[in-house]
Write an enzyme that holds these catalytic residues in place. Structure first.
Site, PDB file in Angstrom:
ATOM      1  N   SER A  79       0.554  -0.905   0.071  1.00  0.00           N
ATOM      2  CA  SER A  79       0.004  -0.074  -0.107  1.00  0.00           C
ATOM      3  C   SER A  79       0.542   1.227  -0.074  1.00  0.00           C
ATOM      4  O   SER A  79      -0.128   2.796  -0.639  1.00  0.00           O
ATOM      5  CB  SER A  79      -0.823   0.533   0.813  1.00  0.00           C
ATOM      6  OG  SER A  79      -0.464   0.323   2.321  1.00  0.00           O
ATOM      7  N   LYS A 150       0.811   5.065   6.974  1.00  0.00           N
ATOM      8  CA  LYS A 150       0.271   5.511   5.651  1.00  0.00           C
ATOM      9  C   LYS A 150       1.329   6.857   5.711  1.00  0.00           C
ATOM     10  O   LYS A 150       1.674   7.439   6.317  1.00  0.00           O
ATOM     11  CB  LYS A 150      -0.740   5.821   5.781  1.00  0.00           C
ATOM     12  CG  LYS A 150      -1.661   4.665   5.975  1.00  0.00           C
ATOM     13  CD  LYS A 150      -2.520   3.740   4.832  1.00  0.00           C
ATOM     14  CE  LYS A 150      -2.882   2.608   4.717  1.00  0.00           C
ATOM     15  NZ  LYS A 150      -2.884   1.519   3.884  1.00  0.00           N
TER      16      LYS A 150
END
Length: 265
Positions: A79, A150
């Site tokens: 990701s 993230k």
């Protein structure tokens, strides 16, 4: 000449030459059981005990260092590609947001997603969870299912919109040139227009087409926002594998973004 006496003398001489004198054999047997030999055995056992204690002490020191200063974190998914790749061990700086410091736009952060990305943490055996937690703290196992990595796109008070006419993310009315995105990815195929509440973060992965992030939790409690107090630390370095050793340099993508109060970000 007494041949019997001569043979007896030769037999004794042969025993001395071959080193098989019974008296010496008995002497060696006694010396093997001497206090000096027993002392050496005790010293050997003591050394092993000290080595064991030293090993335990080192393990505890590493765990404490990881708990409060720098913790390895194994990247479990793609990701965050190309910035971070599957199997990378990043070193998470747990002191980055101490002493009144707060996450900034562009920071790559590791956080506990309980209550934001994960509404109910999975149940697990306490012993298994403890062992897995220790291995994860050393970077030897994948992180807990509630831990995520993230990039911070919006901080408290920011208005984050996607997308402008050029297909880019806007923060407080300014388009962001996100050169760190995975090649071929659009900034987002999911439109959104949100204002980040104070004390929270809007986060997204660099591989936008392969990232479950704040966009995927808009309709859930918390609206996909990550509380700042759930941030574990900032990913500052890639420590493994050796060919990937590097620091994660700050991005200049948000340099021209103004905060809601008019100050530059």
């Amino acid at each position: 000449m007494d041949t019997e006496a001569e043979h007896t003398e030769r037999d004794r001489s042969s025993q001395f030459l071959r080193g098989t004198n019974p008296a010496r054999t008995e002497e060696r047997s006694r010396s093997a059981r001497s206090p000096l030999s027993l002392g050496r055995l005790s010293l050997s056992r003591l050394s092993l005990g000290r080595a064991g204690l030293l090993g335990v002490g080192c393990a505890v020191a590493v765990l404490l260092f990881g708990a409060f200063v720098v913790q390895p974190f194994q990247i479990p998914s793609g990701s965050m590609e190309p910035t971070l790749q599957v199997g990378d061990r990043v070193l998470v700086n747990k002191l980055a947001y101490r002493f009144d410091a707060v996450p900034e736009r562009g920071d790559v952060v590791v956080f506990d997603g309980t209550g934001s990305f994960v509404q109910e943490p999975p149940r697990e055996n306490p012993v298994t969870g403890l062992l897995h937690g220790a291995a994860a703290a050393l970077g030897l196992a994948e992180p807990a299912e509630t831990d995520f990595v993230k990039r911070v796109i919006g901080v408290g008070g920011d208005r984050v919109v996607c997308c402008d006419k050029g297909g880019r993310v806007e923060v407080n009315g300014r388009a962001v040139d996100e050169r760190y995105l995975h090649p071929g990815d659009a900034p987002s195929r999911v439109p959104f227009d949100i204002v980040v509440p104070p004390g929270t973060l809007w986060v997204m992965g660099d591989h936008r087409s392969d990232s479950r992030d704040s966009r995927d939790h808009l309709g859930e409690p918390g609206g996909g926002m990550v509380p700042v107090d759930r941030v574990i630390g900032r990913a500052d370095w890639i420590g493994w594998p050796p060919v990937r050793w590097s620091g994660l340099d700050p991005t200049g993508a948000f340099r021209g973004v103004r905060s809601p109060d008019g100050a530059h970000g």
